[in-house]
Structure formats: C-alpha cells, structure tokens
Write an enzyme that holds these catalytic residues in place. Sequence first.
Site, PDB file in Angstrom:
ATOM      1  N   SER A 148      19.171 -40.059  35.634  1.00  0.00           N
ATOM      2  CA  SER A 148      18.534 -39.503  36.837  1.00  0.00           C
ATOM      3  C   SER A 148      17.753 -38.243  36.482  1.00  0.00           C
ATOM      4  CB  SER A 148      19.597 -39.214  37.892  1.00  0.00           C
ATOM      5  OG  SER A 148      20.667 -38.479  37.325  1.00  0.00           O
TER       6      SER A 148
ATOM      7  N   GLU B  11      16.049 -34.433  38.016  1.00  0.00           N
ATOM      8  CA  GLU B  11      16.118 -33.422  39.087  1.00  0.00           C
ATOM      9  C   GLU B  11      14.794 -32.674  39.196  1.00  0.00           C
ATOM     10  OE1 GLU B  11      19.771 -31.154  39.431  1.00  0.00           O
ATOM     11  OE2 GLU B  11      18.562 -29.327  39.622  1.00  0.00           O
TER      12      GLU B  11
ATOM     13  N   TYR C  11      17.977 -27.364  46.498  1.00  0.00           N
ATOM     14  CA  TYR C  11      18.014 -26.780  47.846  1.00  0.00           C
ATOM     15  C   TYR C  11      18.299 -25.295  47.719  1.00  0.00           C
ATOM     16  CZ  TYR C  11      19.840 -26.623  52.707  1.00  0.00           C
ATOM     17  OH  TYR C  11      20.079 -26.379  54.018  1.00  0.00           O
TER      18      TYR C  11
ATOM     19  N   ASP D  98      24.650 -20.314  46.327  1.00  0.00           N
ATOM     20  CA  ASP D  98      24.849 -18.866  46.153  1.00  0.00           C
ATOM     21  C   ASP D  98      24.040 -18.156  47.222  1.00  0.00           C
ATOM     22  OD1 ASP D  98      26.373 -18.869  43.651  1.00  0.00           O
ATOM     23  OD2 ASP D  98      24.535 -19.727  42.808  1.00  0.00           O
TER      24      ASP D  98
ATOM     25  N   LYS E 190      37.259 -30.981  45.115  1.00  0.00           N
ATOM     26  CA  LYS E 190      36.011 -31.592  45.618  1.00  0.00           C
ATOM     27  C   LYS E 190      36.083 -33.109  45.525  1.00  0.00           C
ATOM     28  CE  LYS E 190      33.192 -28.914  42.938  1.00  0.00           C
ATOM     29  NZ  LYS E 190      31.982 -28.162  42.526  1.00  0.00           N
TER      30      LYS E 190
ATOM     31  N   GLN F 248      12.918 -18.087  29.366  1.00  0.00           N
ATOM     32  CA  GLN F 248      13.319 -18.556  30.690  1.00  0.00           C
ATOM     33  C   GLN F 248      14.745 -19.138  30.637  1.00  0.00           C
ATOM     34  OE1 GLN F 248      11.427 -22.141  32.115  1.00  0.00           O
ATOM     35  NE2 GLN F 248      10.729 -21.047  33.937  1.00  0.00           N
TER      36      GLN F 248
ATOM     37  N   PHE G   8      18.118 -17.970  32.762  1.00  0.00           N
ATOM     38  CA  PHE G   8      18.888 -18.912  33.592  1.00  0.00           C
ATOM     39  C   PHE G   8      20.348 -18.957  33.154  1.00  0.00           C
ATOM     40  CE2 PHE G   8      15.595 -22.398  34.796  1.00  0.00           C
ATOM     41  CZ  PHE G   8      15.103 -21.582  35.784  1.00  0.00           C
TER      42      PHE G   8
ATOM     43  N   HIS H  18      21.711 -36.641  33.435  1.00  0.00           N
ATOM     44  CA  HIS H  18      20.912 -36.143  34.566  1.00  0.00           C
ATOM     45  C   HIS H  18      19.991 -35.070  33.994  1.00  0.00           C
ATOM     46  CE1 HIS H  18      20.166 -35.003  38.816  1.00  0.00           C
ATOM     47  NE2 HIS H  18      20.255 -33.747  38.409  1.00  0.00           N
TER      48      HIS H  18
HETATM   49  P1  FAD Z   1      32.224 -24.563  44.328  1.00  0.00           P
HETATM   50  O1  FAD Z   1      32.654 -25.863  43.803  1.00  0.00           O
HETATM   51  O2  FAD Z   1      32.612 -24.208  45.730  1.00  0.00           O
HETATM   52  O3  FAD Z   1      32.785 -23.437  43.327  1.00  0.00           O
HETATM   53  C1  FAD Z   1      32.327 -22.101  43.381  1.00  0.00           C
HETATM   54  C2  FAD Z   1      33.410 -21.162  42.831  1.00  0.00           C
HETATM   55  O4  FAD Z   1      34.501 -21.079  43.755  1.00  0.00           O
HETATM   56  C3  FAD Z   1      34.040 -21.602  41.500  1.00  0.00           C
HETATM   57  O5  FAD Z   1      34.339 -20.449  40.769  1.00  0.00           O
HETATM   58  C4  FAD Z   1      35.307 -22.329  41.928  1.00  0.00           C
HETATM   59  O6  FAD Z   1      36.334 -22.283  40.943  1.00  0.00           O
HETATM   60  C5  FAD Z   1      35.709 -21.563  43.184  1.00  0.00           C
HETATM   61  N1  FAD Z   1      36.318 -22.424  44.219  1.00  0.00           N
HETATM   62  C6  FAD Z   1      35.895 -23.663  44.584  1.00  0.00           C
HETATM   63  N2  FAD Z   1      36.649 -24.148  45.586  1.00  0.00           N
HETATM   64  C7  FAD Z   1      37.564 -23.202  45.865  1.00  0.00           C
HETATM   65  C8  FAD Z   1      38.615 -23.114  46.825  1.00  0.00           C
HETATM   66  N3  FAD Z   1      38.837 -24.100  47.699  1.00  0.00           N
HETATM   67  N4  FAD Z   1      39.380 -21.974  46.828  1.00  0.00           N
HETATM   68  C9  FAD Z   1      39.144 -20.954  45.961  1.00  0.00           C
HETATM   69  N5  FAD Z   1      38.146 -20.993  45.026  1.00  0.00           N
HETATM   70  C10 FAD Z   1      37.364 -22.094  44.994  1.00  0.00           C
HETATM   71  N6  FAD Z   1      22.362 -24.072  43.697  1.00  0.00           N
HETATM   72  C11 FAD Z   1      21.496 -24.063  44.728  1.00  0.00           C
HETATM   73  O7  FAD Z   1      21.378 -23.034  45.406  1.00  0.00           O
HETATM   74  N7  FAD Z   1      20.740 -25.146  45.037  1.00  0.00           N
HETATM   75  C12 FAD Z   1      20.852 -26.298  44.351  1.00  0.00           C
HETATM   76  O8  FAD Z   1      20.169 -27.280  44.650  1.00  0.00           O
HETATM   77  C13 FAD Z   1      21.773 -26.366  43.255  1.00  0.00           C
HETATM   78  N8  FAD Z   1      21.958 -27.502  42.566  1.00  0.00           N
HETATM   79  C14 FAD Z   1      22.908 -27.543  41.569  1.00  0.00           C
HETATM   80  C15 FAD Z   1      23.133 -28.756  40.914  1.00  0.00           C
HETATM   81  C16 FAD Z   1      24.081 -28.841  39.903  1.00  0.00           C
HETATM   82  C17 FAD Z   1      24.321 -30.175  39.224  1.00  0.00           C
HETATM   83  C18 FAD Z   1      24.811 -27.689  39.516  1.00  0.00           C
HETATM   84  C19 FAD Z   1      25.801 -27.760  38.388  1.00  0.00           C
HETATM   85  C20 FAD Z   1      24.600 -26.493  40.174  1.00  0.00           C
HETATM   86  C21 FAD Z   1      23.658 -26.398  41.216  1.00  0.00           C
HETATM   87  N9  FAD Z   1      23.440 -25.231  41.921  1.00  0.00           N
HETATM   88  C22 FAD Z   1      22.529 -25.197  42.957  1.00  0.00           C
HETATM   89  C23 FAD Z   1      24.178 -24.002  41.583  1.00  0.00           C
HETATM   90  C24 FAD Z   1      25.440 -23.836  42.444  1.00  0.00           C
HETATM   91  O9  FAD Z   1      25.093 -23.723  43.799  1.00  0.00           O
HETATM   92  C25 FAD Z   1      26.159 -22.567  41.984  1.00  0.00           C
HETATM   93  O10 FAD Z   1      26.667 -22.742  40.688  1.00  0.00           O
HETATM   94  C26 FAD Z   1      27.228 -22.036  42.926  1.00  0.00           C
HETATM   95  O11 FAD Z   1      27.613 -20.750  42.462  1.00  0.00           O
HETATM   96  C27 FAD Z   1      28.486 -22.882  43.012  1.00  0.00           C
HETATM   97  O12 FAD Z   1      28.300 -24.036  43.699  1.00  0.00           O
HETATM   98  P2  FAD Z   1      29.443 -25.185  43.634  1.00  0.00           P
HETATM   99  O13 FAD Z   1      29.045 -26.245  44.559  1.00  0.00           O
HETATM  100  O14 FAD Z   1      29.729 -25.534  42.244  1.00  0.00           O
HETATM  101  O15 FAD Z   1      30.670 -24.330  44.247  1.00  0.00           O
END
Ligand code: FAD
Length: 284
Positions: A12, A14, A46, A105, A161, A208, A212, A262
């Site tokens: 895939s 991105e 997003y 974030d 998750k 860059q 990142f 990906h």
């Molecule tokens: P989570 O899975 O919620 O984790 C975030 C942090 O919180 C981790 O340290 C985890 O250990 C902790 N945590 C998780 N669940 C809990 C809980 N229930 N209780 C306590 N602690 C917890 N960012 C964007 O803004 N837009 C995008 O489109 C985007 N696409 C991405 C695509 C991929 C494949 C990846 C790997 C990252 C992407 N990101 C994107 C970055 C991502 O949003 C950031 O890394 C963000 O800081 C964490 O998102 P997450 O969904 O992994 O969070």
Amino acid sequence: MESQKKYPPAFSFEFFPPKTEEGRTKLRATCVELGELGPRYVSVTYGAGGSTQEGTYQTVKDILAVGLECAPHLSCIGSSRESLRETLQSYVALGVTRIVALRGDMPSGMREAGEFHYANELVAFIREETGDHFHIEVAAYPEFHPQAPSSANDLQNFRRKIAAGANAAITQYFYSFDAYTRFVEDCERLGVDVPIVPGIMPITNYKQLARFSEAAGAEIPRWLRLRLEAYGEDLESIRAFGHEVVADLCERLLAAGAPGLHFYTMNQTGPTRALWEALRLGER
Ligand code: FAD
C-alpha cells in the site's frame, strides 16, 4: 514471526493532502502512475486540530475518482464524538470501507481538549458507530512511541487497540530489521494476532528525514546517519545509497514473513516506484 506468515502480502501507499491546486493536480498524476503498479489500497493522512481535515476528505474523493481503494487516516485527539460521527458518516456515504485510526498529536501551542485520549477509544467508537463496516488499521511502533513510559507499557497499549477491534497495524518507519521482528514476536507472546505491516520510508532527503525521525521516535542508526551525512548536498548519491539500504531492508522483511509493505511516498512517485520494481512486488 510465525503469526505473520499466514497473511498474503499486501502492498500500500500513503499520501498527504496537498495544500495547493498545483499540488492536487500533481497528486492525481502520482496516484494514476503508482496506481498502475496495483497496490492493495492507498491511504491519506489527517491533521489533528483541524489543519488538513477538509484536505483529507477532498483527497480521498480525488483518489476514489481514479479508481483506487482509499483509506483515510482519522485522528481523535481534540475531536468530539459528534464531529467524528459526522466524519465517519461522510466516509460511509463515499463508499470508503477502510480507515486508519489514530490518536494524533495536538498542534504545538494548542491545549488538549476533546472527548478522546487514546487511539483504542477511537477504535471502540468506530465499532460502536459503524459495526463491521470498516477494516480498521492502527499505528504500531517497533522502536516504541516517544511518549511511552516503557516498552512493555507501549506493547500493552498496542494490544488495547487490537482488543478494541482493529484488524491490522501499520508501523512507524524504522531502519532496524531486528526492531520489527522483535516487536512482532513480543506481540505474538501477548496474543496479538493481526497483520503488522512495516511502514517503509524511502530515503531521499537526509535533513528532512533527520527532522522527522527526531519527532516520530524512529531511529536512524549511527552507521546510516554518518554515511548519509557524508554525502552532504549530493542528493543523487543519497538517493542511490538510500535505495540500496531500503530495498535490502524490504527484502529481508518479506523473506522473514512480513505481511506486506506500506510505503510513505511523501507524494513522490520515483523512490517508491524504484523500490517496487527492484523488489518485483507486482509478482509477489
Ligand atoms: P496511541 O495508540 O493512542 O498511543 C499514544 C501514546 O499513548 C503511546 O505512548 C501509548 O503507549 C500511550 N497509550 C495508548 N493507549 C493508552 C491508554 N489506553 N492508556 C494510557 N496510555 C496509552 N498523525 C497524524 O496527525 N495524522 C496522521 O495521518 C498520522 N498517520 C500515522 C500513520 C501511521 C502508520 C503512524 C505509525 C503514525 C501516524 N501518525 C499520524 C502519528 C501519530 O498520530 C502519532 O504518533 C501519535 O503521537 C500517536 O498516535 P497513535 O494512534 O499511535 O496513539
């Protein structure tokens, strides 16, 4: 890696939503060109806090119009249940059946507000609202999320998750083969049994990439960093060497049983296409 071998490999791409009309035209051409390679689907990032939310929707529409299956990314931090419900409904109406569910974030300077704190809550909400309509991917971090208090805690959070209903994961990019295989094996021990697809970042621009990586918790190993730094502004050599390193990593990952790749295309055709062709992914 045993759990991963049963999944047929899926490849895939991105993209991110372009900010200008010119970028939009260029992305359409990129999608047509990369689309000809036959990816399983493409995804569109997003922005949390409103920065590219409209842009994501528009880009998804543009990509569906060129005939590719498209998975919007959706982040929950700073959003209300109502606004997420509307976004999900708008994607259902477009015929979208895949989604990448994230926490996201908060943009710097903005305080965290909203009804969601972590991605597992978003996954549960999507299941509550739309049942099995969406195939849900979540993010995974073979080198661990930068805010995680410990590797063990991050793994447990990853498991939440999947338990909330995610079907698969895409990893943050990495250049360490061992980081990925050990992560997958740890997941197996915790009973997580979904495809964990390596996210692949082609190396095209060292400065860059270094910027990142600092923020994303993705390490550029010392040997790689020093070699890339030594090329200075010689972008052609960086690309050639980067291609060699990343192609080798992909080859090892697939041989070990990774369930696909990906590609973080950065909206560019060349580097991803070159990897695809070198790895003969169309024949796998
Ligand atoms: P989570 O899975 O919620 O984790 C975030 C942090 O919180 C981790 O340290 C985890 O250990 C902790 N945590 C998780 N669940 C809990 C809980 N229930 N209780 C306590 N602690 C917890 N960012 C964007 O803004 N837009 C995008 O489109 C985007 N696409 C991405 C695509 C991929 C494949 C990846 C790997 C990252 C992407 N990101 C994107 C970055 C991502 O949003 C950031 O890394 C963000 O800081 C964490 O998102 P997450 O969904 O992994 O969070």
